[in-house]
Design an enzyme around this catalytic site. Structure first.
Site, short mmCIF file in Angstrom:
data_model
loop_
_atom_site.label_atom_id
_atom_site.label_comp_id
_atom_site.label_asym_id
_atom_site.label_seq_id
_atom_site.Cartn_x
_atom_site.Cartn_y
_atom_site.Cartn_z
N MET A 37 52.97 37.53 54.18
CA MET A 37 52.58 38.35 55.33
C MET A 37 51.44 37.69 56.12
O MET A 37 51.41 37.73 57.35
CB MET A 37 52.16 39.75 54.86
N PHE A 65 22.94 47.07 28.21
CA PHE A 65 24.14 46.24 28.12
C PHE A 65 25.35 47.03 28.63
O PHE A 65 25.57 48.17 28.24
CB PHE A 65 24.36 45.82 26.65
N GLN A 66 26.08 46.41 29.51
CA GLN A 66 27.29 46.99 30.12
C GLN A 66 27.02 48.30 30.85
O GLN A 66 27.84 49.22 30.83
CB GLN A 66 28.40 47.18 29.07
N LYS A 117 27.44 57.81 26.11
CA LYS A 117 27.92 57.67 24.72
C LYS A 117 27.32 58.72 23.79
O LYS A 117 28.00 59.24 22.90
CB LYS A 117 27.60 56.26 24.22
N GLU A 151 41.86 46.84 33.31
CA GLU A 151 41.66 48.24 33.70
C GLU A 151 42.27 48.55 35.06
O GLU A 151 42.68 49.67 35.33
CB GLU A 151 40.17 48.60 33.69
#
Ligand code: TPP
Length: 568
Positions: free
Chosen positions: A481, A119-120, A169, A51
Site C-alpha cells: 500500500m 523493576f518492570q 502484586k 502480548e
C-alpha cells in the site's frame, strides 16, 4: 463474606462474568493470578507469544462472538506490549478487558514500589488513559469484585470499548474478606439506549418524504446486533445501503439494495450514490476521514440524520440535520414504526432504477482472465469456496482493501479488520481469537507479507494451542500500500518499501509445525484452500503476486469521494 486472596477474587469475578478464555503471557507481577488460575476448570488460558498477539486475539474473540474478550499480561513490558492491541480495540469500539500485573502498592507485607522505578514498572494507567474507555487500579482485595463488574459493564454497554484493570502484586496476594455481589458502581456512566421520540419523528418526516434516501451503516449496527432492523428499514424505504469499512457485514452484500462500502477504496457505486442521495440515514458511524474523504463534498445534496449511541460522535465530523441518540437496534425499531405511518408508498421508484443502473455501470468488474492469479480473482474465488458464516480477518494495506472490495461479507461479525488504527499484524492473532470463539467455522486471515511478518510468531501459539486457521499471504514482496502511494503520489520514488529477502513462508509455516503451501494459479489456489479447510492444523498459503498491482478505485488524500481515480 468469604476470606480470599485478591487473585482468587479476580478469578471468581471473571467466572461470574462467564469468561471462558484468557489470552495472555505471564510474568513476575501477575504470578499470583496465574497461580489462582492453575487447574481452573472453565477458564482456558491461551499462551500467546507476544502480548500484542494476546490483545488482538481477545479482540478477534470479541468481534466474532459479540462477547467481551479478555487478555492478560505482566507489568512493565508485558503491559506496554498490550498497548497497540488496546488502542486498536478503542478505535474500533471492541469490548476488551485487559488485565495487567503491577508492582506492589502499599501493602501489608511489602514495601510500596509504585512510582519508585521498580523493576518492570510502567505507568500503564497513565499510558492507557487516552486509549481505554476506562481503567482501574484496585488498591484492596475488597474492591476487586465490583471493579470487575464495572469493567465488564462499561466495556460492553453503550459504545463498547476496552477497559483495563491494573492489579498491584500485593493486592493480588493479600487475603481479605470479600463480598461477591453483582453490584456495579459506575456513577455518572449511563448510556442512552432509548431514542427521543421528537427526533425520531423528525427523522421519520425526512425519510418519508425522501426521493433518494440512502442508508450508511457503520460498525455500530454490528455492535448492537441491528442487522435485521437495518434490512427491514432498507426494504421499507427501498433505500440502497452503503456501509463504512467497519460496517462491512452489517447488511448482506449479496442483497439487491447493497451498494458496498464507501470511502477511499470504496465501491464506486456507493461513492457515486452518496453524491446523489437527498436524505442520508447514517447509523453507528463516526464518519471517519477514510469513509467520507474530503468533508466538503460528502453527500452534499443530502439532509443528514445521524443515529449513534455515543453523543460525542454526533456533530463531531459532520453537521447533521437530525441527531438520534440511542442504541441502533432500539432506535431503528422505533424509527421504522414512525416512518411506516408517514410513508406514501411509491410503487414506481425511479431511485431504485437509478441505483441498479449505477451498480451495473460502476460495480468493480472482473475484467481479467478468470485464470489469472490476481487478488480480485482470488478473493472472488475464495468467497465461492467458503460457507456464508466463515470468518475472514485481514491485515492492513492492499490486502485489506482488496478484501473490502472483492470479498462479499454476507453476515455480521464475519469480516474482522483493523479499521480505525490500521494495525499491521492484527489479522492473524485476531483470526486465532475468532477461531477460539467459533471453533466450528472456518477462519481465514487475508494477509500481506509485510503485515504477516509482524505477528507470524503466533504460529507457535496456533500450533501449540491447537487453533487451526488459514492464512493466505498475498505475497507481493513489498509493503504494497505504501509502495502504491509512492507510485501514485510521489512519482514512483520508492523508498523503504522493498521487503527484499522475506523468509520462505512455506518453510516458515513448517518450522512452526504448521502446514505450508505455495500456489501459482487459481486452480492450485482452489486445491490448496480445499486442503486447508480439511486440515486440523493452521495452514499458510503463500500466493506470489505482482509487486506493482494497485488497489483501485482510489480517492487520493484530500480529495472528495467524486474524485475517485483508477481503472478497476
Ligand atoms: C504497525 C504498522 N506499521 C506501519 C503501517 C503503515 N502501513 C500501512 S499499509 C503498509 C504496507 C503493508 O504491507 P503488506 O502487509 O505487505 O500488505 P500489502 O499492502 O502489500 O497488501 C504499511 C507499512 C501500519 N499500518 N501499521
Amino acid at each position: 463474606m468469604t476470606k480470599t486472596s485478591g487473585a482468587n477474587a479476580l478469578i471468581n469475578a471473571l467466572d461470574k462474568q462467564k469468561v471462558d478464555t484468557i489470552f495472555g503471557i505471564l510474568g513476575g507481577a501477575i504470578l499470583p493470578v496465574y497461580d489462582a488460575l492453575c487447574g481452573h476448570k472453565t477458564i482456558r488460558h491461551i499462551l500467546a507469544r507476544h502480548e500484542q498477539g494476546a490483545a488482538h486475539a481477545a479482540e478477534g474473540y470479541a468481534r466474532a462472538s459479540g462477547k467481551p474478550g479478555v487478555c492478560m499480561a505482566t507489568s512493565g513490558p508485558g503491559a506496554t506490549n498490550l498497548v497497540t492491541g488496546i488502542a486498536n480495540a478503542y478505535m474500533d469500539s471492541s469490548p476488551v478487558i485487559a488485565l495487567t500485573g503491577q508492582v506492589p502498592s502499599v501493602g501489608v507485607n511489602t514495601s510500596y514500589m509504585i512510582g519508585r522505578d521498580a523493576f518492570q514498572e510502567a505507568d500503564i494507567i497513565g499510558i492507557t488513559t487516552p486509549i481505554t474507555k476506562h481503567n482501574y487500579q484496585p488498591r484492596s482485595v475488597a474492591e476487586i469484585p465490583t471493579v470487575v463488574n464495572n469493567a465488564f459493564y462499561i466495556a460492553t454497554t453503550g459504545r463498547p470499548g476496552p477497559v483495563l484493570i491494573d492489579l498491584p502484586k500485593n493486592v493480588q496476594a493479600e487475603v481479605a474478606e470479600v463480598e461477591y455481589t453483582p453490584r456495579i458502581d459506575a456513577r455518572g456512566y449511563c448510556p442512552t439506549l432509548e431514542p427521543d421520540l421528537t427526533t425520531i419523528s423528525q427523522a421519520a418526516d425526512l425519510l418519508a418524504n425522501a426521493e433518494r434516501p440512502l442508508i450508511l451503516a457503520g460498525g455500530g449496527v454490528i455492535l448492537s446486533n441491528a442487522s435485521d432492523e437495518l434490512t427491514h428499514m432498507s426494504d421499507l424505504l427501498i433505500a440502497p445501503v452503503a456501509t463504512t469499512f467497519m460496517g462491512k457485514g452489517a447488511f448482506p452484500e449479496g442483497h439487491p439494495l447493497s451498494v458496498g462500502s464507501i470511502g477511499m477504496h470504496g465501491n464506486p457505486a456507493a461513492n457515486r450514490l452518496m453524491g446523489e442521495a437527498d436524505v442520508l440515514l447514517a447509523i453507528g458511524t463516526r464518519f471517519s476521514d477514510r469513509a467520507t474523504a474530503n468533508l466538503s463534498s460528502f453527500a452534499p445534496n443530502a439532509k443528514k440524520i445521524h443515529m449513534d449511541i455515543d453523543a460525542a460522535e454526533i456533530g463531531k465530523n459532520i453537521d447533521v440535520d437530525v441527531s438520534v441518540l440511542g442504541d441502533a437496534k432500539v432506535s431503528l425499531q422505533t424509527l421504522y414504526a414512525a416512518t411506516q405511518k408517514k410513508l406514501q408508498k411509491n410503487e414506481e421508484s425511479t431511485w431504485a432504477k437509478r441505483v441498479n443502473e449505477v451498480k451495473e455501470k460502476l460495480s468493480p468488474i472482473l475484467k481479467d482472465n478468470p485464470q489469472d492469479l490476481v487478488p480480485k480473482m482470488l478473493l472472488t474465488e475464495l468467497r465461492k469456496m467458503l460457507p456464508e458464516n466463515a470468518i475472514v480477518t485481514t491485515e492492513v494495506g492492499q490486502n485489506q482493501m482488496w478484501s473490502a472490495l472483492y470479498f462479499k461479507a454476507l453476515k455480521p461479525r464475519t469480516f474482522i479488520s483493523s479499521g480505525g488504527l490500521g494495525t499491521m499484524g492484527f489479522g492473524f492473532p485476531a483470526a486465532l481469537g475468532a477461531k477460539v470463539a467459533c471453533p466450528d467455522r472456518p477462519v481465514v486471515d487475508i494477509a500481506g507479507d509485510g503485515s504477516f511478518l509482524m505477528t507470524e510468531n503466533e504460529l507457535a501459539c496456533s500450533v501449540a494451542e491447537d487453533i487451526p486457521v488459514i492464512v493466505i499471504v498475498l505475497n507481493n514482496s513489498v509493503l504494497g500500500m505504501v509502495a502504491q502511494w509512492q507510485r501514485m503520489l510521489y512519482k514512483g520514488r520508492y523508498m523503504a518499501v522493498n521487503l527484499g529477502k522475506s523468509p520462505d513462508f512455506v518453510k516458515l509455516a513448517e518450522a512452526y509445525g504448521a502446514q505450508g503451501m505455495r500456489v501459482g494459479s487459481i486452480a492450485e489456489f482452489q486445491t490448496a484452500v480445499k486442503k486447508a479447510l480439511k486440515s486440523k492444523v493452521t495452514t499458510v498459503i503463500d500466493v506470489p503476486i505482482g509487486s506493482e498491482e494497485d488497489v483501485v478505485p482510489f480517492v487520493p488524500p484530500g480529495c472528495g469521494l467524486p474524485q475517485q481515480m483508477g481503472d478497476y
